[in-house]
Enzyme design. Structure first.
Site, PDB file in Angstrom:
ATOM      1  N   SER A 130       0.831  -1.204   0.000  1.00 40.04           N
ATOM      2  CA  SER A 130       0.000   0.000   0.000  1.00 40.04           C
ATOM      3  C   SER A 130       0.862   1.250   0.000  1.00 40.04           C
ATOM      4  O   SER A 130       1.961   1.264   0.566  1.00 40.04           O
ATOM      5  CB  SER A 130      -0.896   0.008   1.240  1.00 40.04           C
ATOM      6  OG  SER A 130      -1.535   1.257   1.400  1.00 40.04           O
ATOM      7  N   TYR A 155      -2.540  -0.186   9.907  1.00 45.40           N
ATOM      8  CA  TYR A 155      -2.704  -0.779   8.576  1.00 45.40           C
ATOM      9  C   TYR A 155      -1.414  -0.652   7.772  1.00 45.40           C
ATOM     10  O   TYR A 155      -0.924  -1.625   7.188  1.00 45.40           O
ATOM     11  CB  TYR A 155      -3.857  -0.100   7.844  1.00 45.40           C
ATOM     12  CG  TYR A 155      -3.947  -0.466   6.380  1.00 45.40           C
ATOM     13  CD1 TYR A 155      -4.362  -1.741   5.990  1.00 45.40           C
ATOM     14  CD2 TYR A 155      -3.602   0.449   5.396  1.00 45.40           C
ATOM     15  CE1 TYR A 155      -4.432  -2.083   4.645  1.00 45.40           C
ATOM     16  CE2 TYR A 155      -3.674   0.115   4.050  1.00 45.40           C
ATOM     17  CZ  TYR A 155      -4.087  -1.149   3.682  1.00 45.40           C
ATOM     18  OH  TYR A 155      -4.156  -1.497   2.345  1.00 45.40           O
TER      19      TYR A 155
END
Length: 342
Positions: A130, A155
């Site tokens: 990501s 995350y």
């Protein structure tokens, strides 16, 4: 070839599975169909893959990534040639509310996939990282040679951990791995927790939209078709060990092991207010905006340096935000059976 695509009921995963089936490959699609957002949307995505199930190219397996024995048996039984691992617990803000869900899915789950690849001679593992890993980095565009040691959400920390775990397996077991740092993917069949769906839902129902950091944000919005094309091309580019590589002077995006990291984005950040304006134009409705402070875990700007990916795949994103938002809105209206009144 036979592929495992994890997250096959997800936004990106179901499109990737579809493209592979269109090319004539056999695909096992894995998903646990969790209720992070409405399961009905995931099931409808799987319905799009039914024609490939009917002809024997696609098979769906409902399983949790943290099911160690189940994942091990799946790899042993199916003997995959390549794996495209897109399943994860998504969402920056949700990682603040429910951090343990990220440990199970993104850490344990990633490890079960690595173990499956290791023990079953998988030729290439492509996995989702990501753009969130860039964290406190303010240098733009974000390059894979930049430091990613200061994430600002759990995350992001799990995604950085995935890259480190992959490198260890590439180094120890000569497993070719490629990590893709995704930049704000949007388009038809997108996730309801992401800005395009949140905006469309609020605007079409006469509610105000939340505009964080008072609109002063930029995102490298990347249309789903461009993302899928990049994934399909990069899975055929299998990394090899670079014997000339060294820690002191070489890029962190590759290694003396068969390991690579790429940004996969548009390479052209868009102002959040410009994206909202494109949404208003396509919906033909003016949004009521609630300007708010920056949310914990968010970053001001994402901007992908994508030259490395272009060099190895020959593919550059080609869908403008205006075109992409229009395609998204067309799907949104049809899927939710909406007639917009001015």
């Amino acid at each position: 070839m036979k592929y495992l695509v994890t997250g096959a009921a997800g936004f990106i995963g179901h499109f990737v599975a579809q493209r592979l089936c269109e090319q004539g490959h056999a695909v096992i699609g894995l998903d646990n169909l969790n209720d992070y957002y409405e399961v009905s949307l995931k099931q409808d995505r799987l319905e799009n893959l039914k024609p490939y199930s009917d002809c024997g190219l696609f098979k769906f397996v409902k399983m949790d990534l943290a099911d160690r024995e189940g994942i091990a048996s799946l790899f042993s039984d199916e003997k995959f040639d390549r794996v495209i691992h897109l399943a994860a617990q998504a969402g920056v803000r949700y990682s603040i509310e429910n951090p343990l869900a990220y440990a199970d899915s993104n850490l344990v789950g990633h490890l079960t996939i690595l173990e499956g690849c290791r023990h079953n001679n998988v030729k290439h593992l492509v996995y989702a990282s990501s753009s969130s890993v860039y964290g406190l980095n303010t240098k733009v565009p974000f390059a894979t040679s930049d430091s990613v040691d200061h994430p600002v959400s759990l995350y992001a920390a799990t995604k950085k951990s995935n890259e480190l775990m992959a490198h260890s397996y590439s180094h120890l077991y000569n497993l070719p791995t490629t990590g893709l740092r995704f930049f704000t993917v949007y388009g038809p069949w997108g996730r309801p927790d992401m800005a395009p769906m949140l905006f469309a839902d609020a605007i079409t129902n006469g509610r105000e939209i939340k505009v964080f950091n008072h609109g002063d944000m930029r995102r490298d919005f990347t249309y789903i078709d461009d993302i899928v094309e990049g994934i399909i091309r990069i899975q055929g580019v299998i990394p090899t060990a670079n014997t000339d590589w060294n820690v002191e002077t070489s890029s962190a995006a590759n290694s003396s092991a068969p390991y690579s990291i790429y940004n996969i984005g548009n390479g052209n950040p868009v102002k959040l207010l410009d994206f909202i304006e494109a949404m208003e134009t396509s919906l033909e409705v003016k949004a009521e905006k609630n300007f708010m402070d920056m949310q914990p875990g968010d970053v001001y700007q994402t901007y992908a340096e994508v030259e490395d990916l272009f060099e190895v795949t020959g593919q550059r994103p080609k869908t403008s935000v205006k075109e992409g938002v229009a395609e998204f809105v067309n799907w949104y209206r049809e899927y939710y059976n909406l007639e917009i009144e001015n």
